[in-house]
Design a protein around this motif. Sequence first.
Motif, mmCIF file in Angstrom:
data_model
loop_
_atom_site.group_PDB
_atom_site.id
_atom_site.type_symbol
_atom_site.label_atom_id
_atom_site.label_comp_id
_atom_site.label_asym_id
_atom_site.label_seq_id
_atom_site.Cartn_x
_atom_site.Cartn_y
_atom_site.Cartn_z
ATOM 1 N N LEU A 7 55.512 6.009 6.477
ATOM 2 C CA LEU A 7 55.930 5.733 7.847
ATOM 3 C C LEU A 7 57.158 6.557 8.229
ATOM 4 N N ASP A 34 56.403 5.952 14.273
ATOM 5 C CA ASP A 34 55.567 4.758 14.164
ATOM 6 C C ASP A 34 56.254 3.559 14.819
ATOM 7 N N TYR A 79 45.865 -1.136 15.079
ATOM 8 C CA TYR A 79 46.963 -0.232 15.459
ATOM 9 C C TYR A 79 46.477 0.926 16.326
ATOM 10 N N ASN A 104 48.886 2.880 18.622
ATOM 11 C CA ASN A 104 50.037 3.534 18.008
ATOM 12 C C ASN A 104 49.559 4.892 17.496
ATOM 13 N N SER A 122 50.868 7.614 16.323
ATOM 14 C CA SER A 122 51.343 8.188 15.067
ATOM 15 C C SER A 122 50.721 7.482 13.869
ATOM 16 N N MET A 123 50.447 6.185 13.970
ATOM 17 C CA MET A 123 49.756 5.485 12.887
ATOM 18 C C MET A 123 48.304 5.917 12.795
ATOM 19 N N LEU A 155 53.468 -2.977 10.540
ATOM 20 C CA LEU A 155 54.812 -2.447 10.335
ATOM 21 C C LEU A 155 55.764 -3.521 9.816
#
Length: 582
Positions: A62, A66, A276, A279, A281-282, A306
């Motif tokens: 991470l 994130d 997720y 999100n 970036s995840m 997270l």
Amino acid sequence: MDRVEKQQETEGIMSMDRRTFFKGAAAVGATAVTASLIGCSSGGANEANGSDATDRRYPGILDAQDFENSVVKIDPISEFVAEHTYDIVVVGAGTSGLPAILTALEEGASVACLQKESVPVSQGSSSTGFLIDESTETGLLRFMQIFREKCEFRVNWDLLKTYVDHSGETIMWMYKMGQEVGFSPYKTIKEYVSYDENGYVTKLTNRFGPKPQNNNNLIAKLSDMAEQKGAEFFYSTPAVQLIVENGAVTGVVGESKEGYIKFNAEKAVILATGDYQNNDSMVEKYSPDLVNFARKQINKTGDGHLMSMLAGAQMCGVNHSHQMHDGDTGPMRNEPFLAVSVEGKRFMNEEIVMSNWNMGLRDNPYPAGQFCHIFDNDYAAQVTEWGGKPASEKEILAYSPESGVSAEEGGLTDGRMDDLIATYYADTLDELAEKLEIPADALKESVKRYNELCAAKADTDFGKQAKYLQPIENPPFWGVRRNIRITAICCGIAVDPNYQVVDEEKNPIPGLYAVGFSAGDICGSVEWNTYVVGMSNGTCMTSGRIAAAHAVNGEIKLSKPVTWEEMSEYYTNLGQGGGRAF
């Protein structure tokens, strides 16, 4: 305005304008860059993002992005405007959260629910489980093995067994809960499937609806019932941080308009926060195949994932299973009609079922999931010839926004999402292209080339079998604008068979559970396996129910289990299935 109406107005998921549906998601994930999964030590700092090696703010792979895409706070929160104490705190009022809340109440616990949105949120309609009392051990094990085969053997056996052992009771209990709030399933199914060696299983299915009604309506009504039974709901109060003391989770911090609220959980926090997909970036890290696709849901930013990882949890290994389906824009979705891109060009061998379309579309420019099926007015004879099931004239017209044919007039027993239908017809390809919003010259060239291949009975472009090569010649011409979006990412934080969150050594983190698609890897194939229709919702509901029972009682034990004897009259028997598919 009741809660269901308020939810539909607030979230806008089911009432999206059709033009917006096809055009308006282009900002989501459009510039995704795949992150490297190599060389990051578990639990350590991500040095690639410039963090000091001694600063362990970001666990695993991470990084700051994130958390910027989420509501989760990293720095410890110590000042609160209020503090509450309950036995169980559930984060998320959805398909798995409400079963957890209601089960905890049944088991005598005090319960609070933190909900990020202003209303409950849920998706889907079918939910399925296995009736243990009407199945044999051999049959259940045979089902589990076939499921493993269909998932390329990427299956968490322990979670699958939890589902098999407890899902039938959960499905009957959900029927009973719906009955109590005046929203019983509109359709129920009992199906008996026989395998070899005298093994058999019995499957139960609830369908809440029909469209546009679905689990969303059910969960909203169940939340009202839960409040009446004593649960306290804190809407527009996202959970932003877990409270950890001596390695155990003892509560969670919620963020309201007034400030931070401390929720102490004397028995457990149950995370039911969904996936997720919002999100970016995840998604880049854990589901890189999906970066070019639009998202069907909103506000699912991996908050539970997270928070859990900050408490020492681990994500299940990539690539994460996903659901990317399109059953709303038009009929005959699994028939191998000519497929053209939004640029009007043929791009694949069409011998691919709907649940796998995304695999052939992943490298297309964003939004990757949009294309069109093209066929002519001889479709019924053509589909019948190759062994398919053609839609009736009224059924296909019921998917056309210009026909005026209602879902009822079209015989759509499962209903439809009125704002998403996108099937068109025209006397010329030029007119059809205009309605589909694709280049007419490119479409005509693609149809011309396809007809040449049909005449030659040889697809020298993509290798489609000759029996499926049917020309497009006789008007009116038909087109269905397909739109494949991320419905769900079906994998999350690693959990044990009780849905307790586990650490790197696979030991349960005391006081912390994760359920639904926040947790586990029951199906590890690239696409969520559709061998059992309704299994995804069934696993979400079951996980919420058994996690709550375990959190309250220390074991998966229900004080008021629902029995087949009291519910058998409510399920329609469809007889015996073939054993290899449901």
